[in-house]
Design an enzyme around this catalytic site. Structure first.
Site, PDB file in Angstrom:
ATOM      1  N   GLU A   1       7.550 -14.698 -10.923  1.00  0.00           N
ATOM      2  CA  GLU A   1       6.829 -13.739 -10.723  1.00  0.00           C
ATOM      3  C   GLU A   1       6.116 -12.338 -11.239  1.00  0.00           C
ATOM      4  OE1 GLU A   1       9.430 -11.444  -7.862  1.00  0.00           O
ATOM      5  OE2 GLU A   1      10.984 -10.667  -9.106  1.00  0.00           O
TER       6      GLU A   1
ATOM      7  N   LYS B   1      11.873 -14.887 -10.643  1.00  0.00           N
ATOM      8  CA  LYS B   1      11.080 -13.503 -11.764  1.00  0.00           C
ATOM      9  C   LYS B   1      10.928 -14.142 -12.965  1.00  0.00           C
ATOM     10  CE  LYS B   1      14.074 -10.603 -10.224  1.00  0.00           C
ATOM     11  NZ  LYS B   1      13.874 -10.834  -9.107  1.00  0.00           N
TER      12      LYS B   1
ATOM     13  N   GLU C   1      17.365 -17.677  -8.278  1.00  0.00           N
ATOM     14  CA  GLU C   1      17.397 -15.883  -8.197  1.00  0.00           C
ATOM     15  C   GLU C   1      16.458 -16.017  -9.590  1.00  0.00           C
ATOM     16  OE1 GLU C   1      16.168 -11.891  -8.445  1.00  0.00           O
ATOM     17  OE2 GLU C   1      16.108 -13.377  -7.267  1.00  0.00           O
TER      18      GLU C   1
ATOM     19  N   TRP D   1      -3.261  -2.147  -1.876  1.00  0.00           N
ATOM     20  CA  TRP D   1      -2.793  -4.088  -1.933  1.00  0.00           C
ATOM     21  C   TRP D   1      -3.880  -4.446  -0.726  1.00  0.00           C
ATOM     22  CZ3 TRP D   1      -0.924  -8.636   0.583  1.00  0.00           C
ATOM     23  CH2 TRP D   1      -0.114  -9.154   0.158  1.00  0.00           C
TER      24      TRP D   1
ATOM     25  N   CYS E   1       0.873  -1.549   0.403  1.00  0.00           N
ATOM     26  CA  CYS E   1       0.048  -0.221  -0.323  1.00  0.00           C
ATOM     27  C   CYS E   1       0.904   1.014   0.153  1.00  0.00           C
ATOM     28  CB  CYS E   1      -0.987  -0.121   1.679  1.00  0.00           C
ATOM     29  SG  CYS E   1      -1.896  -1.474   1.172  1.00  0.00           S
TER      30      CYS E   1
ATOM     31  N   ARG F   1       3.808  -0.327  -5.252  1.00  0.00           N
ATOM     32  CA  ARG F   1       3.679  -0.586  -3.625  1.00  0.00           C
ATOM     33  C   ARG F   1       1.720  -0.773  -3.273  1.00  0.00           C
ATOM     34  NH1 ARG F   1       7.027   1.601   0.325  1.00  0.00           N
ATOM     35  NH2 ARG F   1       5.611   0.716   1.940  1.00  0.00           N
TER      36      ARG F   1
ATOM     37  N   LYS G   1       5.687  -3.707  -3.813  1.00  0.00           N
ATOM     38  CA  LYS G   1       7.179  -3.841  -3.911  1.00  0.00           C
ATOM     39  C   LYS G   1       7.441  -4.578  -2.468  1.00  0.00           C
ATOM     40  CE  LYS G   1      11.018  -2.251  -5.411  1.00  0.00           C
ATOM     41  NZ  LYS G   1      11.695  -3.482  -6.765  1.00  0.00           N
TER      42      LYS G   1
ATOM     43  N   HIS H   1      15.827 -37.663  -7.405  1.00  0.00           N
ATOM     44  CA  HIS H   1      15.277 -37.520  -6.421  1.00  0.00           C
ATOM     45  C   HIS H   1      13.672 -37.652  -5.851  1.00  0.00           C
ATOM     46  CE1 HIS H   1      18.751 -39.138  -4.521  1.00  0.00           C
ATOM     47  NE2 HIS H   1      19.435 -38.129  -4.827  1.00  0.00           N
TER      48      HIS H   1
ATOM     49  N   ASN I   1      -1.646   1.795   6.220  1.00  0.00           N
ATOM     50  CA  ASN I   1      -0.291   0.747   5.823  1.00  0.00           C
ATOM     51  C   ASN I   1      -0.203   0.052   6.149  1.00  0.00           C
ATOM     52  OD1 ASN I   1       1.517  -0.694   4.110  1.00  0.00           O
ATOM     53  ND2 ASN I   1       3.062   1.111   4.507  1.00  0.00           N
ATOM     54  N   GLY I   2      -0.178  -1.909   5.792  1.00  0.00           N
ATOM     55  CA  GLY I   2       0.324  -2.319   6.903  1.00  0.00           C
ATOM     56  C   GLY I   2      -1.003  -3.335   7.678  1.00  0.00           C
TER      57      GLY I   2
END
Length: 623
Positions: A503, A500, A496, A76, A2, A27, A618, A519, A112-113
């Site tokens: 996401e 990418k 990484e 968000w 947010c 955000r 973010k 395995h 926000n939170g």
């Protein structure tokens, strides 16, 4: 999660609020809203579901709202689905509809939170005659402030203080009160909040980019602190209601750094900014004599000699940095390194060595799980070191020492240049430890520090050949599954690359240590499945190639990622990407770039919103 903005001054507030929100849309972007007032009792409030552009259209770019004091929010979703009703701002009255409406509400606010005990607080509010129109924890928070404001002294600071001590969770809160025209009140616990003041105006936001157009001198609101904001001035208060002093911080990057600069997306711009981020970060710690020198407040040579082990905690891409750091630090220094996901570290009963160094890596410096892990380490008596990109952030302030990455503002949700800058700091730490503890010879030290200085040019050479990766990505845009494999450093960079892919392209992707394929995982290989093999560690190439052959024999399409000179990889791989030679400890800094480009171009080929992937934001300031 947010984004919050606020403005009070002499100009029309709504266009300024929308401009600020546009800098914070990374955000949160499932709904947005603004509330303004012009000195009268009533607030003008308008919300819109979806992207910020919908709110922009609904308010004629803000021109439909005439007030000079206001707050705004881009959401968000946590509690409650994305909808106009659940969008912020929230009011202490009842929200009645869409469009631009006037409300004679006593308190209006944005948040926000996440409030963990919101249901308990909501029950309390219901018993005191309040009713709720949304599914959000934020509405509960606003009405709790309203309750204490009316019940006690009609003092906003007192009402916020009483609210803060009864709330469990994290929040950055901005409020306007009906009987306090021209004033905005703010409070913070574990979620970022910055305030900027000019001669005749004041601004607040969740992050610096929203303020840079107006000022580069900002105050970072401290944890469990409150602020009263009026045109041209700000006052800070602690939980007891006493005024406090907060240091003014000057931001040394300008508004242009947070713009696209002609690139189609922030992500591709930030991929191209990696050489500068790496160069600036190396130069910040490398003296003219070639010696690595950190601020002694971060680590002294005496501290380094005493350290018996290193614990690294981080989330997401920063965790992958920690995985690479583990291989490099252990190999160069012999110090045992343990890497944990911060969300696991904070809840486990770990046997922590009192002589250990605990390192916490975060781009924003506000990552909730990483911040909680830091606090746990401090409670356990460990020396703590932060690696962060944001000056004055919570993790930076609370750690015993901090090393800043000089990546500048990173806007795209998918990190690229911040990841690369974090890697560089970890390399610098490894070399510094090796130097101080005499586990590296002078000649090798000089060779490796020189190689660090060469990395920016080598990253540039990879970027100059990006068209091959763009072509390859277009051929695999319709793939549904991908696998990334490697060993050692190659495994950490595969993690990484896989992240990418997930996401921003929404393709199911997994990363595995190459030796683990047999395995169980190899049963997932089907005809045409793309398997990306990272092959930069010379002692391990043959082993990983054998695993790639096993995949190819089961129908996989193989992409090899290796160093120039390893041309035998082409005997196994159908498509091979080469990176310049470097010291193999630093190979992740080069190998990650083609994987970033692969994820980016796949997302573009699929027509997705690269910078704002679904369900992600973010700065993750909630658990």
């Amino acid at each position: 999660m947010c984004g919050i903005v606020g403005y009070t001054g002499k100009f029309q507030a709504a266009p300024i609020l929308l401009e600020g929100l546009s800098k914070l849309e990374y955000r949160g972007y499932d709904s947005a809203g603004i509330a303004v007032r012009d000195g009268s009792d009533a607030f003008e409030l308008v919300k819109a579901k979806g992207r910020l552009q919908n709110l922009y259209n609904k308010t004629d770019g803000g021109n439909a709202l005439s007030g000079t004091c206001g707050i705004g929010h881009t959401r968000w979703a946590t509690h409650g689905e994305p909808s106009e009703v659940n969008a912020h701002p929230h009011i202490s009255d009842i929200f009645e509809g869409s469009g631009t409406s006037e409300y004679d509400s006593d308190v209006i606010g944005v948040h926000n939170g996440i409030i963990e005990n919101y249901q308990e607080l909501a029950d309390k509010m219901v018993r005191n005659g309040y009713t709720f129109y949304s599914q959000t924890d934020t509405e509960v928070l606003i009405k709790l402030v309203d309750y204490y404001y009316k019940k006690y002294t009609h003092d906003p600071i007192d009402a916020m203080s009483k609210t803060m001590v009864r709330v469990r969770g994290s929040f950055a809160l901005a409020l306007m009160f009906k009987d306090r025209p021209g004033e905005i009140y703010a409070a913070r616990k574990d979620s970022p909040l910055v305030i900027g003041v000019t001669d005749d105006a004041a601004y607040l936001a969740s992050d610096v980019p929203a303020l840079l157009k107006y000022t580069r001198d900002v105050y970072y609101v401290g944890n469990l602190e409150m602020a009263k904001i009026v045109p041209g001035d700000v006052e800070f208060y602690n939980l007891d209601g006493d005024q406090t002093e907060v240091l003014l911080t000057r931001i040394d990057w300008d508004a242009e750094a947070a713009e696209k600069g002609g690139y189609e997306h922030f992500m591709i711009k930030e991929i191209h900014e990696q050489p500068k981020a790496v160069r600036d970060t190396v130069n910040s710690a490398m003296g003219p004599d070639g010696e690595i020198a950190f601020n002694e407040a971060a680590l002294t040579d005496e501290d380094i000699r005493k350290i018996s082990q290193i614990n690294i905690a981080a989330c997401g891409s920063a965790y992958h940095v920690g995985m690479t750091a583990q291989y490099v630090i252990e190999d160069l220094t012999g110090i045992p390194v343990r890497v944990d996901l911060a969300s696991e570290f904070r809840y486990r009963s770990l046997p922590l060595d009192k002589n250990a160094l605990a390192v916490f890596i975060s781009q924003s410096g506000e990552t909730a799980d990483t911040l909680a892990a830091l606090r746990k380490a401090k409670e356990s008596g460990l020396r703590t070191l932060a690696i962060v990109n944001v000056l004055g952030s919570s993790i930076a302030r609370e750690a015993d020492g901090v090393i800043y990455t000089l990546a500048g503002p990173e806007i795209s949700v998918a990190t690229t240049k911040a990841y690369s800058a974090q890697l560089i700091v970890c390399y610098l730490l490894a070399l510094k430890f090796a130097r101080v503890r005499d586990t590296i010879e002078d000649e090798k030290y000089r060779e490796m520090t020189g190689e660090l200085l060469s990395l920016p040019d080598k990253i540039n050479s990879i970027l100059n050949d990006k068209e091959r990766i763009q072509w390859f990505a277009s051929k695999h845009a319709h793939d549904s599954d991908m696998f990334f494999i490697g060993r050692g450093v190659d495994y950490s960079v595969s993690m990484e690359g896989s992240l990418k892919m997930k996401e921003i392209s929404y393709i199911h992707s997994e990363a595995y240590p190459a030796g683990e394929l047999k395995h169980g995982t190899i049963s997932l290989i089907e005809e045409g499945t793309l398997v990306v093999g990272a092959l930069t560690q010379s002692a391990l190439i043959e082993k990983t190639l054998s695993n790639l052959v096993e995949c190819r024999s089961r129908g996989a399409y193989i992409m090899g990622l290796t160093t120039y000179g390893n041309y035998s990889v082409e005997d196994t791989a159908s498509f091979t990407v080469y990176i310049p030679k470097t010291d193999e400890h630093f190979a992740a800094s080069l190998a990650v770039v083609p994987l970033q480009l692969l994820g980016y171009y796949l997302s573009v080929s699929k027509g997705l919103d690269v910078d704002k992937p679904r369900n992600l934001a973010k700065s993750v300031t909630v658990e």
